[in-house]
Design an enzyme around this catalytic site. Structure first.
Site, short mmCIF file in Angstrom:
data_model
loop_
_atom_site.label_atom_id
_atom_site.label_comp_id
_atom_site.label_asym_id
_atom_site.label_seq_id
_atom_site.Cartn_x
_atom_site.Cartn_y
_atom_site.Cartn_z
N LYS A 9 -29.93 18.97 61.61
CA LYS A 9 -29.84 20.14 62.43
C LYS A 9 -30.38 21.41 61.33
O LYS A 9 -30.84 21.22 60.28
CB LYS A 9 -28.36 20.20 62.25
CG LYS A 9 -27.41 19.34 63.16
CD LYS A 9 -25.93 19.57 63.32
CE LYS A 9 -25.08 18.79 64.10
NZ LYS A 9 -23.75 19.25 64.40
N TYR A 49 -24.77 17.93 74.43
CA TYR A 49 -23.46 18.47 74.07
C TYR A 49 -22.56 18.52 75.48
O TYR A 49 -21.93 19.53 75.32
CB TYR A 49 -23.43 19.62 73.08
CG TYR A 49 -23.77 19.30 71.66
CD1 TYR A 49 -23.32 18.22 70.96
CD2 TYR A 49 -24.90 20.04 71.03
CE1 TYR A 49 -23.49 18.03 69.70
CE2 TYR A 49 -25.12 19.76 69.67
CZ TYR A 49 -24.34 18.67 68.95
OH TYR A 49 -24.57 18.48 67.61
N ASN A 112 -23.01 21.70 60.07
CA ASN A 112 -22.57 20.40 59.27
C ASN A 112 -23.68 19.39 58.89
O ASN A 112 -23.47 18.11 58.91
CB ASN A 112 -21.15 19.83 60.02
CG ASN A 112 -21.58 19.27 61.39
OD1 ASN A 112 -22.72 19.60 61.96
ND2 ASN A 112 -20.50 18.79 62.07
N HIS A 115 -26.38 15.40 62.72
CA HIS A 115 -25.66 14.67 63.93
C HIS A 115 -25.86 13.23 63.86
O HIS A 115 -26.91 12.90 63.45
CB HIS A 115 -26.23 15.24 65.63
CG HIS A 115 -25.82 14.38 66.55
ND1 HIS A 115 -24.70 14.26 67.24
CD2 HIS A 115 -26.70 13.34 67.01
CE1 HIS A 115 -24.48 13.40 68.08
NE2 HIS A 115 -25.84 12.69 68.17
N GLU A 126 -29.14 8.44 73.55
CA GLU A 126 -29.63 9.51 72.68
C GLU A 126 -31.01 9.52 72.23
O GLU A 126 -31.78 10.18 72.27
CB GLU A 126 -28.56 9.84 71.65
CG GLU A 126 -27.27 10.53 72.09
CD GLU A 126 -26.25 10.77 70.85
OE1 GLU A 126 -26.62 10.31 69.76
OE2 GLU A 126 -25.16 11.21 71.22
N1 UDP Z 1 -18.54 21.61 66.43
C1 UDP Z 1 -18.17 22.94 66.13
N2 UDP Z 1 -16.61 23.30 65.91
C2 UDP Z 1 -15.72 22.27 66.17
C3 UDP Z 1 -16.11 20.98 66.45
C4 UDP Z 1 -17.52 20.67 66.63
O1 UDP Z 1 -19.00 23.80 66.00
O2 UDP Z 1 -14.63 22.54 66.06
C5 UDP Z 1 -19.89 21.38 66.48
C6 UDP Z 1 -20.41 20.51 65.31
O3 UDP Z 1 -21.55 20.96 64.76
C7 UDP Z 1 -20.32 19.09 65.81
C8 UDP Z 1 -20.84 19.33 67.25
O4 UDP Z 1 -20.17 20.36 67.70
O5 UDP Z 1 -21.29 18.50 64.81
C9 UDP Z 1 -20.39 18.13 68.04
O6 UDP Z 1 -19.03 17.95 67.96
P1 UDP Z 1 -18.53 16.22 67.85
O7 UDP Z 1 -16.99 16.30 68.16
O8 UDP Z 1 -19.17 15.57 68.76
O9 UDP Z 1 -18.90 15.95 66.23
P2 UDP Z 1 -19.37 14.99 65.43
O10 UDP Z 1 -19.78 13.68 66.40
O11 UDP Z 1 -20.98 15.94 65.23
O12 UDP Z 1 -18.64 14.84 64.41
MG MG Z 2 -20.40 13.79 68.36
#
Ligand code: UDP
Ligand code: MG
Length: 155
Positions: A9, A49, A112, A115, A126
């Site tokens: 990212k 997303y 974070n 992805h 994806e």
């Molecule tokens: N995200 C965020 N706040 C939150 C949860 C998720 O900004 O409280 C963002 C974060 O960048 C995350 C992305 O949304 O990686 C996708 O969320 P997901 O729940 O799919 O988490 P991941 O699979 O990336 O761990």
């Molecule tokens: Mg996810």
């Protein structure tokens, strides 16, 4: 073999972590079958997303993902999706275990760093979302026989 789609990212790109992150996956034994830099469009991100559109953080997430180009990687391996997710760590990087990518490099639940696909089905969906078919390469590295047993390769 399974495939997983990883995105380095903008938070990872800005912090000069591209090389370190790719190196971790290679050292583990995952095979890179696609790799490129691209700028994410709003349309592509809304699809990627889609499960998060109603969340309060969605607007800042979109902005964050378009802040710089990203690096997209297709990784192949036995159980690649679970292996990659365990190397990435939990969503909130502050809670991610040391030794994981988010745990070692991050301090945020949004910024974070990476992805990673969350199921084998999504690994395929994806990869097809971010790569054209001709950008994915099917080859067998010479290291494969010291990476897996014959049984594991045939499973
Ligand atoms: N995200 C965020 N706040 C939150 C949860 C998720 O900004 O409280 C963002 C974060 O960048 C995350 C992305 O949304 O990686 C996708 O969320 P997901 O729940 O799919 O988490 P991941 O699979 O990336 O761990
Ligand atoms: Mg996810």
């Amino acid at each position: 073999m399974e495939q997983s789609l990883v995105i380095i990212k903008p938070s990872g790109v800005q912090r000069n972590l591209i090389g370190k992150i790719i190196d971790r996956f290679q050292q583990k034994g995952l095979v890179i079958s696609g790799l490129k830099m691209m700028k994410l469009s709003e349309e592509l991100l809304r699809e990627h997303y889609a499960h998060l559109v109603d969340r309060p953080f969605f607007p800042t997430l979109m902005k964050s993902m378009m802040a710089t180009p990203v690096v997209v990687i297709c990784l192949k391996g036995v159980d690649a999706v679970a292996v990659v997710r365990s190397m990435v760590g939990v969503t909130n990087a502050r809670n991610a275990a040391p030794g994981t990518i988010r745990g070692d490099y991050g301090m945020s639940s949004q910024e974070n760093i990476v992805h990673a696909s969350d199921s084998p089905e999504n690994g395929i969906i994806e990869t097809n979302r971010f790569f054209k078919p001709e950008e994915i390469f099917d080859y067998t590295p010479v290291t494969i026989s010291s990476t897996y047993s014959p049984d594991e390769l045939n499973s």
